[in-house]
Design a protein around this motif. Structure first.
Motif, mmCIF file in Angstrom:
data_model
loop_
_atom_site.group_PDB
_atom_site.id
_atom_site.type_symbol
_atom_site.label_atom_id
_atom_site.label_comp_id
_atom_site.label_asym_id
_atom_site.label_seq_id
_atom_site.Cartn_x
_atom_site.Cartn_y
_atom_site.Cartn_z
ATOM 1 N N ARG A 2 0.797 -1.152 0.054
ATOM 2 C CA ARG A 2 0.074 -0.054 0.022
ATOM 3 C C ARG A 2 0.811 1.323 0.113
ATOM 4 O O ARG A 2 0.394 2.539 -0.198
ATOM 5 N N PHE A 3 2.129 1.006 0.289
ATOM 6 C CA PHE A 3 2.998 2.361 0.603
ATOM 7 C C PHE A 3 4.070 2.315 -0.417
ATOM 8 O O PHE A 3 4.687 3.458 -0.817
ATOM 9 N N ILE A 4 4.244 1.329 -1.337
ATOM 10 C CA ILE A 4 5.535 1.276 -2.287
ATOM 11 C C ILE A 4 5.302 0.613 -3.326
ATOM 12 O O ILE A 4 4.607 -0.542 -3.422
ATOM 13 N N PRO A 5 5.861 0.740 -4.391
ATOM 14 C CA PRO A 5 5.685 0.210 -5.573
ATOM 15 C C PRO A 5 5.905 -1.464 -5.822
ATOM 16 O O PRO A 5 6.998 -1.850 -4.923
ATOM 17 N N SER A 6 5.331 -2.183 -6.554
ATOM 18 C CA SER A 6 5.524 -3.627 -6.458
ATOM 19 C C SER A 6 6.851 -3.915 -6.978
ATOM 20 O O SER A 6 7.749 -4.894 -6.465
ATOM 21 N N GLY A 7 7.815 -2.963 -7.745
ATOM 22 C CA GLY A 7 8.944 -3.622 -8.206
ATOM 23 C C GLY A 7 9.915 -3.407 -6.782
ATOM 24 O O GLY A 7 10.670 -4.164 -6.549
ATOM 25 N N ARG A 8 9.994 -2.381 -6.038
ATOM 26 C CA ARG A 8 10.548 -1.992 -4.968
ATOM 27 C C ARG A 8 10.249 -3.265 -4.053
ATOM 28 O O ARG A 8 11.299 -3.535 -3.101
ATOM 29 N N ALA A 9 9.165 -3.303 -3.701
ATOM 30 C CA ALA A 9 8.977 -4.371 -2.862
ATOM 31 C C ALA A 9 9.281 -5.767 -3.260
ATOM 32 O O ALA A 9 9.784 -6.700 -2.346
ATOM 33 N N ALA A 10 9.174 -6.245 -4.465
ATOM 34 C CA ALA A 10 9.750 -7.611 -4.875
ATOM 35 C C ALA A 10 11.444 -7.508 -4.439
ATOM 36 O O ALA A 10 12.085 -8.529 -4.362
ATOM 37 N N LEU A 11 11.955 -6.210 -4.871
ATOM 38 C CA LEU A 11 13.441 -6.199 -4.504
ATOM 39 C C LEU A 11 13.849 -6.424 -3.004
ATOM 40 O O LEU A 11 14.765 -7.286 -2.770
ATOM 41 N N ILE A 12 13.162 -5.844 -2.149
ATOM 42 C CA ILE A 12 13.337 -6.058 -0.754
ATOM 43 C C ILE A 12 12.974 -7.549 -0.504
ATOM 44 O O ILE A 12 13.349 -8.110 0.325
ATOM 45 N N PHE A 13 11.873 -7.990 -1.037
ATOM 46 C CA PHE A 13 11.500 -9.440 -0.600
ATOM 47 C C PHE A 13 12.636 -10.370 -1.114
ATOM 48 O O PHE A 13 12.486 -11.569 -0.702
ATOM 49 N N SER A 14 13.460 -9.938 -2.153
ATOM 50 C CA SER A 14 14.409 -10.858 -2.397
ATOM 51 C C SER A 14 15.550 -11.094 -1.419
ATOM 52 O O SER A 14 16.217 -12.004 -1.646
ATOM 53 N N ALA A 15 15.418 -10.369 -0.641
ATOM 54 C CA ALA A 15 16.189 -10.733 0.728
ATOM 55 C C ALA A 15 15.837 -12.076 1.391
ATOM 56 O O ALA A 15 16.673 -12.663 2.189
ATOM 57 N N PHE A 16 14.749 -12.654 1.028
ATOM 58 C CA PHE A 16 14.346 -13.951 1.300
ATOM 59 C C PHE A 16 15.426 -14.995 1.346
ATOM 60 O O PHE A 16 15.535 -15.597 2.258
ATOM 61 N N PRO A 17 15.962 -15.215 0.073
ATOM 62 C CA PRO A 17 17.143 -16.497 0.267
ATOM 63 C C PRO A 17 18.160 -16.055 1.251
ATOM 64 O O PRO A 17 18.730 -16.823 1.689
ATOM 65 N N LEU A 18 18.619 -14.632 1.043
ATOM 66 C CA LEU A 18 19.718 -14.402 1.859
ATOM 67 C C LEU A 18 19.464 -14.572 3.489
ATOM 68 O O LEU A 18 20.150 -15.130 4.172
ATOM 69 N N LEU A 19 18.336 -14.318 3.748
ATOM 70 C CA LEU A 19 18.079 -14.660 5.273
ATOM 71 C C LEU A 19 17.790 -16.040 5.490
ATOM 72 O O LEU A 19 18.171 -16.371 6.719
ATOM 73 N N THR A 20 17.190 -16.616 4.497
ATOM 74 C CA THR A 20 17.166 -18.338 4.599
ATOM 75 C C THR A 20 18.674 -18.851 4.935
ATOM 76 O O THR A 20 18.715 -19.711 5.866
#
Length: 298
Positions: free
Chosen positions: A90-108
């Motif tokens: 609701r606050f940020i574009p989908s592209g930026r959200a997907a980039l931040i979410f790409s930390a998923f594998p790193l955190l895993t």
């Protein structure tokens, strides 16, 4: 690489593309429906898509002690994670959200190393640094100066990635013990029951959602693709290590950026593309197999 490992890689890659596409469709739908209500609908549809295959499959004999942990993981994976992601969108574009979410594998990778499931090597550490740099570049002006809405969206999406990474690591023993399909269905059903509470608070059950035809199409697409996508992801997770299963989620920013630019008129900046390149490089380095001599932890 064995045939099973290749199939696991293909399943994980398909999930990465699905996550990016669902992120864009979710941003479209969230203009017309509240986050918890959308998340509940998403996984109710996803669960219903799994029911025919679940009926046809052999019955899974879950141990009673395993039911609650799998349900809790489902609530976090499909409930809390998606609610946080929807809220952030609701606050940020989908592209930026997907980039931040790409930390998923790193955190895993970091969590798996901390719990002794995988080794954190020197090259993987370089991958960590490259990924962090990439996310910083992708944030662009948000990382450099003041903003009107603070960091609400970014924090929510990062928290959703952390939830996913935790589940990816903790799911592993149950996916080794039980077939993927019943685990997926149990986890999704638990999340739907959990999300009914927040959806009730949003007024979902007091009146029909005021969605347009396009909004319903977006909800249906996200729900159906989520049912298939998360089954594929859990199957990949059951047949490879947590990091190898989740590293392909780095494909999600590519899909989200391209689809966001096409369907939502979102801007793809040069800095975001450079950041995406660093994220991809970092995840590739983190995914490379290394000899024992380069390990930082055993």
């Amino acid at each position: 690489m064995s045939d099973r490992a290749r199939l696991a890689a293909l399943a994980a890659a398909a999930t990465g593309v699905q996550v990016g596409a669902a992120t864009v469709a979710s941003r479209f739908a969230l203009g017309e429906i509240d986050p918890a209500s959308f998340a509940m609908l998403r996984y109710a549809i996803g669960f219903l898509c799994l029911v025919p295959a679940l009926i046809a499959a052999p019955r899974a004999n879950f141990a009673r002690r395993d039911l609650a942990p799998i349900a809790v993981l489902g609530i976090v994976q499909f409930g809390v994670l998606i609610w946080l992601l929807n809220y952030g969108l609701r606050f940020i574009p989908s592209g930026r959200a997907a980039l931040i979410f790409s930390a998923f594998p790193l955190l895993t990778m970091l969590l798996a190393a901390a719990l002794g499931q995988e080794k954190l090597t020197g090259v993987k550490s370089l991958g960590v640094l490259a990924t962090i740099l990439g996310v910083g570049l992708a944030l662009g002006e948000k990382a450099a100066g003041a903003t009107t809405d603070g960091w609400t969206g970014e924090i929510a999406v990062f928290a959703s990635a952390l939830c996913g990474a935790t589940c990816a690591v903790l799911y592993h023993p149950y996916l080794r013990k039980y077939p993927t399909l019943p685990v997926s269905a149990l986890a999704m059903l638990a999340s739907v029951v959990f999300l009914a509470g927040p959806a009730l608070g949003e007024g979902f059950f007091s009146h029909a959602p005021g969605l347009s035809i396009g909004g319903w199409f977006a909800v249906a697409f996200v729900g159906v693709s989520s049912g298939l996508g998360y089954f594929l992801w859990l199957w990949a997770l059951a047949n490879t290590t947590p990091t190898r299963a989740t590293v392909f989620l780095s494909l999600s920013p590519v899909a989200a950026m391209l689809l966001g630019a096409i369907f939502l008129d979102e801007t793809v900046t040069a800095l975001a593309l450079i950041g995406l390149g660093f994220v991809a490089l970092g995840l590739w380095l983190a995914h490379r197999p290394q000899s024992a001599s380069t390990s930082l932890t055993g």
